[in-house]
Design an enzyme around this catalytic site. Structure first.
Site, PDB file in Angstrom:
ATOM      1  N   LYS A  56      21.958  19.306 110.829  1.00  0.00           N
ATOM      2  CA  LYS A  56      23.346  18.849 111.006  1.00  0.00           C
ATOM      3  C   LYS A  56      23.615  17.450 110.428  1.00  0.00           C
ATOM      4  CE  LYS A  56      24.979  21.798 112.200  1.00  0.00           C
ATOM      5  NZ  LYS A  56      24.961  23.002 111.301  1.00  0.00           N
ATOM      6  N   SER A  57      22.829  17.075 109.442  1.00  0.00           N
ATOM      7  CA  SER A  57      22.974  15.742 108.860  1.00  0.00           C
ATOM      8  C   SER A  57      23.644  15.753 107.495  1.00  0.00           C
ATOM      9  CB  SER A  57      21.595  15.084 108.758  1.00  0.00           C
ATOM     10  OG  SER A  57      21.030  14.976 110.039  1.00  0.00           O
ATOM     11  N   GLY A  58      24.106  16.948 107.064  1.00  0.00           N
ATOM     12  CA  GLY A  58      24.773  17.032 105.760  1.00  0.00           C
ATOM     13  C   GLY A  58      23.943  17.769 104.720  1.00  0.00           C
ATOM     14  N   HIS A 106      13.711  21.143 106.796  1.00  0.00           N
ATOM     15  CA  HIS A 106      13.740  20.188 107.917  1.00  0.00           C
ATOM     16  C   HIS A 106      12.318  19.722 108.236  1.00  0.00           C
ATOM     17  CE1 HIS A 106      17.885  21.127 108.421  1.00  0.00           C
ATOM     18  NE2 HIS A 106      17.729  22.254 109.062  1.00  0.00           N
ATOM     19  N   ARG A 128      21.937  10.959 109.346  1.00  0.00           N
ATOM     20  CA  ARG A 128      23.310  10.847 109.882  1.00  0.00           C
ATOM     21  C   ARG A 128      23.211  10.228 111.270  1.00  0.00           C
ATOM     22  NH1 ARG A 128      27.389  16.005 111.156  1.00  0.00           N
ATOM     23  NH2 ARG A 128      29.322  14.784 111.172  1.00  0.00           N
ATOM     24  N   SER A 136      27.454  17.938 116.497  1.00  0.00           N
ATOM     25  CA  SER A 136      27.370  19.020 115.513  1.00  0.00           C
ATOM     26  C   SER A 136      26.281  20.028 115.911  1.00  0.00           C
ATOM     27  CB  SER A 136      27.071  18.415 114.139  1.00  0.00           C
ATOM     28  OG  SER A 136      27.152  19.387 113.136  1.00  0.00           O
ATOM     29  N   PHE A 231      34.973  17.703 101.750  1.00  0.00           N
ATOM     30  CA  PHE A 231      34.867  18.681 102.840  1.00  0.00           C
ATOM     31  C   PHE A 231      35.796  19.888 102.667  1.00  0.00           C
ATOM     32  CE2 PHE A 231      36.016  20.337 107.031  1.00  0.00           C
ATOM     33  CZ  PHE A 231      34.769  20.727 107.478  1.00  0.00           C
ATOM     34  N   GLU A 232      37.096  19.629 102.478  1.00  0.00           N
ATOM     35  CA  GLU A 232      38.054  20.746 102.426  1.00  0.00           C
ATOM     36  C   GLU A 232      37.776  21.662 101.239  1.00  0.00           C
ATOM     37  OE1 GLU A 232      40.074  21.935 104.562  1.00  0.00           O
ATOM     38  OE2 GLU A 232      39.747  20.308 105.989  1.00  0.00           O
ATOM     39  N   MET A 234      34.830  22.173  99.752  1.00  0.00           N
ATOM     40  CA  MET A 234      33.638  22.992 100.010  1.00  0.00           C
ATOM     41  C   MET A 234      33.943  24.079 101.035  1.00  0.00           C
ATOM     42  SD  MET A 234      30.144  20.764  99.899  1.00  0.00           S
ATOM     43  CE  MET A 234      29.111  22.186 100.225  1.00  0.00           C
ATOM     44  N   ARG A 259      32.473  22.598 109.788  1.00  0.00           N
ATOM     45  CA  ARG A 259      33.222  22.536 111.036  1.00  0.00           C
ATOM     46  C   ARG A 259      34.319  21.479 110.957  1.00  0.00           C
ATOM     47  NH1 ARG A 259      33.143  19.900 116.001  1.00  0.00           N
ATOM     48  NH2 ARG A 259      31.790  18.322 115.060  1.00  0.00           N
ATOM     49  N   LYS A 260      33.936  20.188 110.976  1.00  0.00           N
ATOM     50  CA  LYS A 260      34.930  19.107 110.978  1.00  0.00           C
ATOM     51  C   LYS A 260      34.651  18.089 109.865  1.00  0.00           C
ATOM     52  CE  LYS A 260      37.559  17.417 114.868  1.00  0.00           C
ATOM     53  NZ  LYS A 260      37.486  17.049 116.295  1.00  0.00           N
TER      54      LYS A 260
HETATM   55  P1  A3P Z   1      30.217  18.723 111.791  1.00  0.00           P
HETATM   56  O1  A3P Z   1      29.682  19.778 112.688  1.00  0.00           O
HETATM   57  O2  A3P Z   1      30.250  17.361 112.428  1.00  0.00           O
HETATM   58  O3  A3P Z   1      31.533  19.077 111.193  1.00  0.00           O
HETATM   59  P2  A3P Z   1      24.114  20.663 107.865  1.00  0.00           P
HETATM   60  O4  A3P Z   1      24.605  21.110 106.549  1.00  0.00           O
HETATM   61  O5  A3P Z   1      22.934  19.745 107.783  1.00  0.00           O
HETATM   62  O6  A3P Z   1      23.930  21.800 108.805  1.00  0.00           O
HETATM   63  O7  A3P Z   1      25.239  19.720 108.487  1.00  0.00           O
HETATM   64  C1  A3P Z   1      26.452  20.272 108.932  1.00  0.00           C
HETATM   65  C2  A3P Z   1      27.455  19.164 109.129  1.00  0.00           C
HETATM   66  O8  A3P Z   1      27.861  18.664 107.846  1.00  0.00           O
HETATM   67  C3  A3P Z   1      28.697  19.673 109.808  1.00  0.00           C
HETATM   68  O9  A3P Z   1      29.206  18.563 110.558  1.00  0.00           O
HETATM   69  C4  A3P Z   1      29.569  20.027 108.618  1.00  0.00           C
HETATM   70  O10 A3P Z   1      30.932  20.156 108.906  1.00  0.00           O
HETATM   71  C5  A3P Z   1      29.293  18.816 107.729  1.00  0.00           C
HETATM   72  N1  A3P Z   1      29.651  19.035 106.332  1.00  0.00           N
HETATM   73  C6  A3P Z   1      29.440  20.146 105.568  1.00  0.00           C
HETATM   74  N2  A3P Z   1      29.960  19.968 104.348  1.00  0.00           N
HETATM   75  C7  A3P Z   1      30.515  18.743 104.326  1.00  0.00           C
HETATM   76  C8  A3P Z   1      31.241  17.996 103.333  1.00  0.00           C
HETATM   77  N3  A3P Z   1      31.492  18.484 102.149  1.00  0.00           N
HETATM   78  N4  A3P Z   1      31.667  16.757 103.673  1.00  0.00           N
HETATM   79  C9  A3P Z   1      31.429  16.245 104.897  1.00  0.00           C
HETATM   80  N5  A3P Z   1      30.764  16.901 105.872  1.00  0.00           N
HETATM   81  C10 A3P Z   1      30.311  18.134 105.592  1.00  0.00           C
END
Ligand code: A3P
Length: 297
Positions: A56-58, A106, A128, A136, A231-232, A234, A259-260
């Site tokens: 969940k770090s991007g 991971h 993150r 997340s 984000f939007e 992707m 998600r957000k």
């Molecule tokens: P949130 O749950 O806070 O929205 P991973 O890919 O390591 O599983 O991490 C997922 C997190 O990255 C989620 O966070 C997801 O929404 C966010 N994420 C995915 N694509 C992103 C983007 N293009 N820009 C910013 N955040 C993004």
């Protein structure tokens, strides 16, 4: 097979596959023990790049960016990063990926395939801030119903995160482990990035990545990558690329890895008391660490 069930603070069960003390999502019918051991023995190619993250770090975000840079094309990658995840695919799948491979994992440093450690494969490490990771990760555990069989509230779940009884174990241990690995292996090429820096100025971070990867791309190309990976964009462009497995594991059969995508969403979840408890634990656990995290922009 070491399938383990724990209870959260409200008594709700949560399940993981445990291999050598590390927790993974449980996938029914797969010999995960074998898959992980085979992954640790994978052979490296000279042009491999491996993206390393705590969950969940991007990971999805950065994998997309690195893939575009390595392909030399600012175009949405028509597959999902899970198909390039060392510990989630078979050795045949890993071998059949075309070069240059952009892999992700991971794993901690010592779990990386020995060949990659020996050949000093380029690593990109993304961190993150742990409060947003916690939120997340909570949604991840609830939504991926088939894997964790979990249904609890945020307050019931947070203690599990603090103790590290979650997928990939303790965030604190993970980032400290990697900090130690960087110190102990100064000759291993590792590019450290932060989710918050990417949110602040993605173009700047894409350019730094391009330099680390030694790919020759124009400023305009980096601008295009940064735009496509917002984000939007992707969230829209990556829709429908999941295979049957990665659709069926979601609670509502609606994959939602996007998600957000914000910095500071934790403020909508942590109570004042939870925040104080977290800060206290952070102080204890991160004592001596030089890592600096930003919890808001
Ligand atoms: P949130 O749950 O806070 O929205 P991973 O890919 O390591 O599983 O991490 C997922 C997190 O990255 C989620 O966070 C997801 O929404 C966010 N994420 C995915 N694509 C992103 C983007 N293009 N820009 C910013 N955040 C993004």
């Amino acid at each position: 097979m070491p399938l383990k069930t724990y209870k959260d603070a409200g008594g709700n069960p949560i399940q993981f596959m445990e291999i050598d003390g590390i927790r993974y999502p449980y996938v029914e019918g797969v010999d995960q023990d074998h898959v992980v051991r085979v992954a640790r023995a994978a052979k490296a190619r000279d042009d491999d790049v491996v993206l390393i993250t705590y969950a969940k770090s991007g990971t999805h975000w950065t994998w997309e960016i690195i893939s575009m840079l390595c392909n030399g094309k600012a175009e949405t990658i028509p597959t999902i990063k899970q198909m390039h995840m060392i510990e989630a695919i078979s050795s045949d799948e890993l071998t059949s990926l075309p070069s240059p491979r952009v892999l992700n994992t991971h794993f901690r440093f010592n779990d990386l395939p020995e060949d990659m450690r020996k050949k000093k494969t380029k690593l990109v490490l993304v961190h993150r801030n742990p409060k947003d990771v916690a939120v997340s990760h909570y949604h991840h555990h609830c939504k991926l119903e088939a894997l964790y069989k979990y249904n609890g509230t945020w307050s019931e779940w947070l203690p599990l995160f603090l103790e590290g009884i979650v997928d990939v174990n303790s965030w604190f241990d993970y980032v400290k482990d990697w900090e130690k690995a960087i110190e102990e292996h100064p000759d291993h090429p590792i590019h450290l990035m932060f989710y918050e820096d990417m949110k602040e100025d993605l173009y700047r971070e894409v350019k730094k990545l391009a330099t680390f990867l030694d790919v020759s791309v124009s400023d305009e190309f980096c601008q295009n990558v940064a735009k496509l990976c917002q984000f939007e964009n992707m969230k829209n462009n990556k829709k429908g690329l999941e295979n049957e497995f990665w659709t069926n594991v979601w609670a509502d059969r609606k994959p939602s890895f996007y998600r957000k995508g914000e910095v500071g969403d934790w403020k909508n979840y942590f109570t004042v008391a939870q925040n104080e408890q977290f800060d206290e634990l952070y102080k204890q656990k991160m004592a001596g660490s030089k890592l600096k995290f930003r919890f808001e922009l």
